[in-house]
Design an enzyme around this catalytic site. Structure first.
Site, PDB file in Angstrom:
ATOM      1  N   SER A   1    -112.490 -43.394  16.370  1.00  0.00           N
ATOM      2  CA  SER A   1    -111.229 -44.122  16.153  1.00  0.00           C
ATOM      3  C   SER A   1    -111.277 -45.508  16.804  1.00  0.00           C
ATOM      4  O   SER A   1    -111.789 -45.669  17.916  1.00  0.00           O
ATOM      5  CB  SER A   1    -110.056 -43.334  16.751  1.00  0.00           C
ATOM      6  OG  SER A   1    -108.891 -44.136  16.752  1.00  0.00           O
TER       7      SER A   1
ATOM      8  N   GLY B   1    -101.556 -37.290  -2.486  1.00  0.00           N
ATOM      9  CA  GLY B   1    -101.510 -36.763  -1.121  1.00  0.00           C
ATOM     10  C   GLY B   1    -100.152 -36.968  -0.500  1.00  0.00           C
ATOM     11  O   GLY B   1     -99.681 -38.105  -0.369  1.00  0.00           O
TER      12      GLY B   1
ATOM     13  N   GLY C   1    -107.767 -49.336   3.933  1.00  0.00           N
ATOM     14  CA  GLY C   1    -106.929 -48.626   4.908  1.00  0.00           C
ATOM     15  C   GLY C   1    -106.876 -49.303   6.270  1.00  0.00           C
ATOM     16  O   GLY C   1    -106.091 -48.905   7.128  1.00  0.00           O
TER      17      GLY C   1
ATOM     18  N   GLY D   1     -99.009 -35.992   6.086  1.00  0.00           N
ATOM     19  CA  GLY D   1     -98.452 -36.887   7.101  1.00  0.00           C
ATOM     20  C   GLY D   1     -98.435 -38.340   6.655  1.00  0.00           C
ATOM     21  O   GLY D   1     -97.376 -38.973   6.591  1.00  0.00           O
TER      22      GLY D   1
ATOM     23  N   LYS E   1     -99.600 -34.229  12.688  1.00  0.00           N
ATOM     24  CA  LYS E   1     -98.412 -35.078  12.544  1.00  0.00           C
ATOM     25  C   LYS E   1     -97.136 -34.313  12.253  1.00  0.00           C
ATOM     26  O   LYS E   1     -96.046 -34.784  12.573  1.00  0.00           O
ATOM     27  CB  LYS E   1     -98.638 -36.096  11.425  1.00  0.00           C
ATOM     28  CG  LYS E   1     -99.577 -37.195  11.862  1.00  0.00           C
ATOM     29  CD  LYS E   1     -99.805 -38.193  10.770  1.00  0.00           C
ATOM     30  CE  LYS E   1    -100.802 -39.225  11.281  1.00  0.00           C
ATOM     31  NZ  LYS E   1    -101.159 -40.210  10.285  1.00  0.00           N
TER      32      LYS E   1
END
Ligand code: NAD
Length: 280
Positions: free
Chosen positions: A17, A133, A248, A136, A73
């Site tokens: 991340s 989708g 993204g 979350g 989430k």
């Protein structure tokens, strides 16, 4: 302040991340000492059932806040003391603020997505949009897309009950007919002006395309939610067809901007965070 701000991220498979780097670097520019701790469920082979234990630790260890990601989430919601109106409406939390002994859930995914989308494709045709989708990230984006002016949002999920449930909720909040559950991807995309992808397909862990490549048309804009890798199979296929695309990464920057504001009470420099993200 002289004390150190402790924040973190709870999720699965988050070792790469870029959020820790974004938050710590922006804090440094504000003269704040901030440590961003990764709490990766994969390293202990656990899942959302570990959340009560982790949130107890967050309370006792004095974390200032948390980011929450896949697959937590929605599971985190019952464990919080309160929710922002936005997080409650979305049914998903990506940011938790710990203040005065209380854990309050927020969602900066939706606002992060629309902030970036408007910046990238300000003239996009928002008439009919298919969203793949409705978990979350997808539900957060669905709310944000309707607020941003998408006229008709079509929802598709491998779990049809989830898409139907979200459509009903969106119609209740934003007006009848704004959202419909699509029976299949081909029907939903046929006369669509845009495609938003919000499933985990295309992540390193789930390589591949979320739809048949033949369904992409040059007139369609494509907005991707997956940002690791930044250039997904879907973005490559869409570009090859001549579609305008949004990756993204900008959404990740947008949610970080919102989370930094919540964690620190300071106004982040969005341009600086974005430039830093693109160098990582
Ligand atoms: P989630 O599990 O909450 O939701 C995923 C949804 O997609 C589920 O409803 C699932 O049923 C559905 N789904 C799975 N495969 C599908 C398929 N082939 N076709 C249709 N539907 C399918 O996960 P999430 O937290 O929403 O995360 C989804 C992705 O978004 C992840 O890759 C995550 O890393 C990414 N994400 C990116 C950002 C960003 O800032 N760019 C923010 C949040 C999440």
């Amino acid at each position: 302040p002289h004390h150190k701000l402790l924040v973190g991220l709870i999720g699965a498979g988050i070792q790469r991340s870029l959020t820790p780097a974004m938050q710590e670097e922006e804090a440094r520019h504000h003269g704040l000492r901030l440590h961003y701790q990764l709490i990766d469920l994969d390293t202990t082979k656990s899942g959302p059932e570990l959340l009560p234990t982790l949130l107890t630790a967050v309370r006792t260890m004095g974390f200032a806040g948390l980011n929450i990601t896949f697959p937590c989430k929605q599971a985190v919601i019952p464990l919080l003391d309160d929710l922002s109106d936005e997080a409650r409406a979305m049914g998903a939390v990506n940011t938790v603020v710990h203040r005065d002994g209380k854990l309050i859930g927020h969602n900066t995914d939706g606002s992060g997505w629309s902030w970036n989308f408007k910046r990238q494709l300000p003239d996009a045709d928002l008439s009919r949009v298919l969203l793949l989708g409705t978990g979350g990230a997808g539900s957060a984006i669905a709310h944000a897309a309707l607020r941003m002016g998408v006229k008709e949002l079509r929802l598709y999920d491998v779990d049809p009950a989830r898409a139907k449930g979200l459509a009903a909720e969106l119609n209740r909040l934003y007006g009848a007919g704004r959202a419909v559950a699509a029976s299949d991807i081909a029907a939903g995309i046929a006369d669509a002006t845009g495609l938003i992808h919000a499933t985990p397909m295309g992540m390193d862990k789930m390589p591949g395309l979320p739809l048949a490549e033949e369904l992409l048309r040059p007139e369609l804009w494509v907005s991707e939610v997956v940002y690791f890798p930044i250039d997904t199979a879907l973005l490559k296929a869409a570009r090859a067809k001549g579609c305008r695309t949004v990756d993204g990464g900008g959404m990740a920057v947008g949610q970080a901007v919102g989370a930094f504001r919540l964690f620190t009470g300071r106004e982040p420099d969005a341009g600086r965070i974005d430039a830093h993200f693109r160098r990582l």
